[in-house]
Enzyme design. Structure first.
Site, PDB file in Angstrom:
ATOM      1  N   HIS A 148      25.802  33.668   9.041  1.00 38.31           N
ATOM      2  CA  HIS A 148      25.616  32.220   8.927  1.00 38.31           C
ATOM      3  C   HIS A 148      26.727  31.603   8.076  1.00 38.31           C
ATOM      4  O   HIS A 148      26.591  31.531   6.851  1.00 38.31           O
ATOM      5  CB  HIS A 148      24.283  31.906   8.222  1.00 38.31           C
ATOM      6  N   GLU A 191      27.354  28.460   8.010  1.00 47.17           N
ATOM      7  CA  GLU A 191      26.899  27.106   7.659  1.00 47.17           C
ATOM      8  C   GLU A 191      26.175  27.067   6.314  1.00 47.17           C
ATOM      9  O   GLU A 191      25.974  25.990   5.745  1.00 47.17           O
ATOM     10  CB  GLU A 191      26.000  26.534   8.765  1.00 47.17           C
ATOM     11  N   CYS A 239      23.710  34.121  14.432  1.00 55.12           N
ATOM     12  CA  CYS A 239      22.541  34.978  14.228  1.00 55.12           C
ATOM     13  C   CYS A 239      21.629  34.973  15.468  1.00 55.12           C
ATOM     14  O   CYS A 239      21.973  35.581  16.463  1.00 55.12           O
ATOM     15  CB  CYS A 239      21.806  34.572  12.951  1.00 55.12           C
TER      16      CYS A 239
END
EC number: 4.3.3.6
Length: 197
Positions: free
Chosen positions: A176, A178, A82
């Site tokens: 994202h 994660e 991002c």
């Protein structure tokens, strides 16, 4: 020498803890990096999501911008998500005043291209080089890539827009991974670090 690479997460701003967890689950030794001397001790680096203008200014303030550029030029593997993707671009369309980039991928990015915070969404994204089906991507005020140069390889698209790019040892996603519990993108990055370690 241990086969476990030491990978830092740039800890100036953004979702640092989630990346540390994802990297550890992908068999890396993960640690936060805030200062040039900490950067010098890692084999690779993740630049997390956050606010790209703020991160750029903090990197300059903490004396990190030039050391980051030098390490990237010297071939250190880096992965940006991002805002991290924006920082790894050679050029930003309509950058904020004073916004600098680290560079590393010959691409032009558009900030907040997928919309504002309240237009955030999740989507399944097929990523070249990652087996086992699509990756669940979380898009939060996400950028997209307008165009890439000859050396940059597009490895994922969503809705007709480029959302993941790799150029040699540098990887960037506009989403994202994660935040999902699926750590395959991090595992790909750990393998990239291991290959040059």
């Amino acid at each position: 020498m241990s086969d476990t690479p030491v990978i830092g997460v740039l800890a100036l701003q953004g979702d640092v803890r989630e990346h540390l967890i994802a990297l550890a689950s992908a068999d890396a030794q993960a640690r936060p990096v805030r200062r040039p001397e900490e950067l010098a001790e890692v084999d690779g680096l993740v630049i997390p999501g956050g606010e790209s203008t703020t991160m750029s200014k903090l990197a300059v303030l903490f004396g990190m911008m030039e050391p980051l550029r030098e390490r990237v030029r010297a071939g250190m593997p880096v992965y940006g998500t991002c805002a991290g993707m924006i920082l790894l671009a050679e050029k930003i369309l309509d950058p904020r005043s004073g916004q600098e980039t680290v560079g590393g991928i010959d691409m032009i990015v558009r900030r907040n291209a997928f919309g504002r915070q309240n237009e955030s969404f999740e989507a399944a994204v097929e990523v070249d080089g990652i087996d086992g089906g699509p990756v669940e991507g979380v898009f939060i005020r996400a950028p997209w890539v307008e165009s890439v140069g000859a050396e940059a390889e597009v490895i994922a698209e969503h809705g007709g827009h480029i959302v993941a790019v790799r150029q040699r040892n540098v990887l960037a996603t506009s989403f994202h991974p994660e935040l999902t519990g699926d750590h395959r993108v991090h595992a790909l990055f750990v393998d990239m670090v291991r290959a040059v370690k």
